[in-house]
Every structure is written in structure tokens, then in C-alpha cells.
Design an enzyme around this catalytic site. Structure first.
Site, PDB file in Angstrom:
ATOM      1  N   GLU A  40      40.102 -10.515 -12.822  1.00 53.54           N
ATOM      2  CA  GLU A  40      39.348 -10.197 -11.603  1.00 53.54           C
ATOM      3  C   GLU A  40      39.654  -8.741 -11.191  1.00 53.54           C
ATOM      4  O   GLU A  40      40.786  -8.283 -11.310  1.00 53.54           O
ATOM      5  CB  GLU A  40      39.795 -11.155 -10.490  1.00 53.54           C
ATOM      6  CG  GLU A  40      39.078 -10.992  -9.173  1.00 53.54           C
ATOM      7  CD  GLU A  40      39.585 -11.976  -8.105  1.00 53.54           C
ATOM      8  OE1 GLU A  40      40.749 -12.413  -8.186  1.00 53.54           O
ATOM      9  OE2 GLU A  40      38.814 -12.295  -7.188  1.00 53.54           O
ATOM     10  N   LYS A 110      31.285 -14.563  -7.422  1.00 61.84           N
ATOM     11  CA  LYS A 110      32.303 -15.504  -6.925  1.00 61.84           C
ATOM     12  C   LYS A 110      31.769 -16.308  -5.730  1.00 61.84           C
ATOM     13  O   LYS A 110      31.285 -15.733  -4.747  1.00 61.84           O
ATOM     14  CB  LYS A 110      33.548 -14.717  -6.510  1.00 61.84           C
ATOM     15  CG  LYS A 110      34.754 -15.565  -6.141  1.00 61.84           C
ATOM     16  CD  LYS A 110      35.924 -14.647  -5.768  1.00 61.84           C
ATOM     17  CE  LYS A 110      37.223 -15.391  -5.534  1.00 61.84           C
ATOM     18  NZ  LYS A 110      38.318 -14.471  -5.161  1.00 61.84           N
ATOM     19  N   CYS A 151      38.969 -16.706  -9.971  1.00 60.32           N
ATOM     20  CA  CYS A 151      40.196 -16.868  -9.185  1.00 60.32           C
ATOM     21  C   CYS A 151      40.185 -18.049  -8.198  1.00 60.32           C
ATOM     22  O   CYS A 151      40.348 -19.189  -8.599  1.00 60.32           O
ATOM     23  CB  CYS A 151      40.529 -15.547  -8.497  1.00 60.32           C
ATOM     24  SG  CYS A 151      42.306 -15.425  -8.116  1.00 60.32           S
TER      25      CYS A 151
HETATM   26  N1  LIG Z   1      41.872 -13.405  -5.639  1.00 61.25           N
HETATM   27  C1  LIG Z   1      41.963 -14.663  -5.274  1.00 61.25           C
HETATM   28  O1  LIG Z   1      40.978 -15.369  -5.197  1.00 61.25           O
HETATM   29  C2  LIG Z   1      43.358 -15.159  -4.990  1.00 61.25           C
HETATM   30  C3  LIG Z   1      43.482 -16.658  -5.103  1.00 61.25           C
HETATM   31  C4  LIG Z   1      44.888 -17.124  -4.929  1.00 61.25           C
HETATM   32  O2  LIG Z   1      45.850 -16.374  -5.042  1.00 61.25           O
HETATM   33  C5  LIG Z   1      45.098 -18.536  -4.590  1.00 61.25           C
HETATM   34  O3  LIG Z   1      46.250 -18.906  -4.282  1.00 61.25           O
HETATM   35  O4  LIG Z   1      44.132 -19.329  -4.623  1.00 61.25           O
END
Ligand SMILES: NC(=O)CCC(=O)C(=O)O
Length: 265
Positions: A40, A110, A151
């Protein structure tokens, strides 16, 4: 299919980040990868939350990774970048996938935004500067159907079920900048759960180390097979992990333990 997940440490120097990403793609190609996956926000993970780095889908970011895909003759999943969004205050967090000729094969924005406040640990309001996407996306990569996510999406199993069932995915891809604080307890568990419950391969490429002040990423990029076994994992450094996917094994697991077919809706 041979997959390379690339782990790196992007900061606020876009040129340096792209150079580092290009080097990892060259290593992936030299290792015989068919598909290389970057993390990401591969081109920028700095304090300004990316608004100054925002570009259209057909901007310099896309040109760079299209050229890398063409030059090496491999599929490139370019992690994600800050795409110019619906208004001046918001970008999209967007993944682009390029085929071996450098042609754009898929675009995913996303869906789930990281709005989290853990006192003294994590304070992040992604929706302040990012607009959410709404469309699940799969893409055919040399006969392997790949489901896209980014993510924080990882915490929402209904997205992956949709990718696996409606999208008929074999491989679920998770470019990430997962936080160290949450990652050490949740990252591997969530990735393995998505692999087991959907009987898919999961390939997760993470950012590692310190980025902008207060943001440290967990790394531990990995590939998991449809049984839930970790079949490749990065050490805590910048680098690549190369793993072969075995679709016969995937079909065997789905036949012997047909949990997707046994769902009751
Ligand atoms: N960049 C993100 O979406 C972080 C996601 C993350 O760290 C989590 O715990 O879920």
C-alpha cells in the site's frame, strides 16, 4: 504461478520510493516471478497524507509501473497510490494491476477506510483525506483469478467471501501498511483466516519500519496457502518473498473439505 511479494519502507521521498520499488521488481523478475505485488502507498508514505502526491490513474505512477511490467515481462500489482479523488480534500487509495505488456488490467479503490483511535498507540482518520471505493474487483492473471483488497479491508471478511464466491478468486491479494501495534497480534491471524475460510491463496505485501512521525509498519509480508499454512514469509527487512502457487492443491482442498459449497445462506 510464481508470486513475489515485495516488502519496502516508503517515506516522503517519492523518487527514492519508486527507485526502491523498481529494484524489488527487477529482483522478482530475476527470480522468475509471474506476478509481483507491492505494498500500500508504495510511492509515498509521508506526513502530508499524500494529497500533494495525488495523480490521475493515467499519471506518472501508472507510467512507471507499466514500464516496469513491460520491461520485465511480468504482471505487476503496483500496491496502491493516492489517486486524485472526488473533491480537493479527498484522494482515493487505489491499486493498479498491469499485465506483461504493461497494459492496465485492473483498478481497485480501497473500500474500508482506517478510522481508528487507540489512545497513546494509533490515531488515524483515513476518511478525513481519502474517499472510499465501492466496487469489489477481480482480475484474471494467466488463468489465476485474483481478488483485490487493501490493508484495513482485511478485517472485513464479507469482502473476501464476495471475491471468492461471486468473483471466483483463487488468490486474494493484500497490499498493506499495517501498523506495528495492531499487526503483531492481528496480521497473521487475519490473513490465515481469510485463506482458510475462502480456501484461497493469500499474498500480502507490507510496508516495514518507520514512516511519517508516529507511524511504524509491521512488515511480515507473507503468502498463505488455501489450507492456512504460511508458505513464505519475509524477515524484518526490505526484500522479496517468492512462492509458487499450486492450483491443483487448491482444488484438492476444495473437494475434500467443501466448506464453500456447504454454506447455508
Ligand atoms: N493502512 C491501513 O489500512 C492500516 C490497517 C491496520 O493497521 C489495521 O490494524 O487494520
Amino acid at each position: 504461478m510464481r508470486v513475489a511479494v515485495c516488502q519496502l519502507n516508503a517515506r516522503d521521498d517519492r523518487k527514492a520510493n519508486l527507485t526502491a520499488a523498481g529494484e524489488l521488481l527487477a529482483r522478482a523478475a530475476a527470480a522468475g516471478a509471474d506476478l509481483a505485488i507491492l505494498p500500500e502507498y508504495v510511492d509515498y508514505l509521508g506526513p502530508s497524507r499524500g494529497l500533494p502526491a495525488a495523480e490521475p490513474v493515467d499519471g506518472e505512477f501508472a507510467e512507471f509501473f507499466a514500464e516496469a511490467a513491460r520491461q520485465h515481462g511480468i504482471w505487476v500489482h503496483a500496491g496502491s497510490f493516492h489517486e486524485i479523488g472526488p473533491d480537493p480534500e479527498h484522494t482515493y487509495n487505489t491499486s493498479l494491476v498491469f499485465d506483461r505488456s504493461g497494459t492496465l488490467a485492473a483498478t481497485y479503490r480501497k473500500i474500508h477506510l482506517y478510522d481508528v483511535e487507540i489512545p497513546g498507540r494509533v490515531s488515524y482518520l483515513e476518511s478525513k483525506t481519502v474517499a472510499a471505493g465501492s466496487e469489489p474487483v477481480t482480475v484474471d492473471v494467466d488463468g489465476v483469478r485474483v481478488g483485490l483488497s487493501i490493508c484495513y479491508d482485511l478485517r472485513f471478511p464479507e469482502l473476501y467471501r464476495q471475491l471468492a464466491v461471486a468473483g471466483e478468486a483463487h488468490l486474494l491479494v493484500v497490499p498493506a501498511a499495517f501498523m506495528l501495534h495492531t499487526g503483531r497480534d492481528h496480521w497473521e491471524v487475519l490473513l490465515r483466516a481469510r485463506a482458510i475460510e475462502n480456501q484461497c491463496y493469500v499474498a500480502a505485501a507490507g510496508q516495514i519500519g518507520d514512516h511519517d512521525p508516529g507511524r511504524t509498519c509491521f512488515g511480515r509480508s507473507m503468502v498463505i496457502d488455501p489450507w492456512g499454512t504460511v508458505v513464505g514469509q519475509a524477515p524484518d527487512t526490505v526484500g522479496i518473498v517468492v512462492t509458487d502457487l499450486d492450483l491443483d492443491r487448491l482444488r484438492e482442498i476444495r473437494t475434500e473439505l467443501p466448506s464453500l459449497a456447504n454454506r447455508r445462506l
